[in-house]
Design a protein around this motif. Sequence first.
Motif, PDB file in Angstrom:
ATOM      1  N   PHE A 127      91.868  24.904  66.470  1.00 55.93           N
ATOM      2  CA  PHE A 127      91.167  23.652  66.168  1.00 55.93           C
ATOM      3  C   PHE A 127      92.113  22.463  66.098  1.00 55.93           C
ATOM      4  CE2 PHE A 127      87.487  25.952  63.752  1.00 55.93           C
ATOM      5  CZ  PHE A 127      87.040  26.451  64.960  1.00 55.93           C
ATOM      6  N   ASN A 154      85.176  23.462  66.190  1.00 59.28           N
ATOM      7  CA  ASN A 154      84.898  22.793  64.927  1.00 59.28           C
ATOM      8  C   ASN A 154      83.799  21.749  65.163  1.00 59.28           C
ATOM      9  OD1 ASN A 154      84.992  21.009  62.662  1.00 59.28           O
ATOM     10  ND2 ASN A 154      87.074  21.663  62.232  1.00 59.28           N
ATOM     11  N   ARG A 155      82.765  21.773  64.339  1.00 57.56           N
ATOM     12  CA  ARG A 155      81.641  20.868  64.551  1.00 57.56           C
ATOM     13  C   ARG A 155      82.072  19.406  64.552  1.00 57.56           C
ATOM     14  NH1 ARG A 155      76.694  22.133  60.805  1.00 57.56           N
ATOM     15  NH2 ARG A 155      76.934  24.083  61.965  1.00 57.56           N
ATOM     16  N   ILE A 195      83.843  26.973  57.496  1.00 52.39           N
ATOM     17  CA  ILE A 195      83.901  25.794  58.355  1.00 52.39           C
ATOM     18  C   ILE A 195      82.685  25.760  59.275  1.00 52.39           C
ATOM     19  CG2 ILE A 195      85.198  24.623  60.177  1.00 52.39           C
ATOM     20  CD1 ILE A 195      87.720  25.875  59.103  1.00 52.39           C
ATOM     21  N   VAL A 197      80.834  25.260  62.568  1.00 50.87           N
ATOM     22  CA  VAL A 197      81.277  25.282  63.953  1.00 50.87           C
ATOM     23  C   VAL A 197      80.079  25.223  64.895  1.00 50.87           C
ATOM     24  CG1 VAL A 197      83.383  26.574  63.443  1.00 50.87           C
ATOM     25  CG2 VAL A 197      81.287  27.824  64.051  1.00 50.87           C
TER      26      VAL A 197
END
Length: 205
Positions: A127, A154-155, A195, A197
């Motif tokens: 990321f 990663n969003r 996290i 995603v």
Amino acid sequence: MKLKSLEIALQKVAGFSAPKAPLEQYMTPPALAARMLFDAYMTGDIEGMKILDLGCGTGMLSVGAALLGGEVTGVDTDKAALSIAEENAEQSGVKADFFERTLIPLPAGPAALFETGFDTVVMNPPFGAQKEHADRPFIETALCSAPVVWGIFNRGTIPFLKAYTKESADITNMVSAKLNIPRQFSFHTKDSLEIPVEIVRMERK
């Protein structure tokens, strides 16, 4: 193979014996790996296809893609991880070829990994938490290696991804998910970190 059966099979895949922080070596959780691979399988991007697992680590995505009928090649820079990947494939009863390869950092250009092309790339690229822009060589190499790419991102970086691939690829599907990172490095302050995603499918223009 059903989604749940795939997830159960991937729970047997061994992770890194000595993960390296600079390489962001986190094992892709079985549930997340199964979700992406099963979606790719249902889209027709796995079974009977030549699959490249880019940055394969210990082979989580490679084993899963092979279980779903893909002809899999995994590449990574870490010899120790590749040895574990070979053991994981053998113990899972699947065939996959693993090679040591280093991606050429930009702006030198994407790495020419093999002379022959692939149908689909699967990957969980770094990321960029430890090294800024660490994901860019993965994106570039993936899109040069196959017409279809499935990746976990990663969003928060999705706007960048859309802009970065605007001229080279179309994002045809995105599925929201969670990536759980356990405490494994000295700089981690929590036992686990979840996290947000996106599982992304890209199709080369």
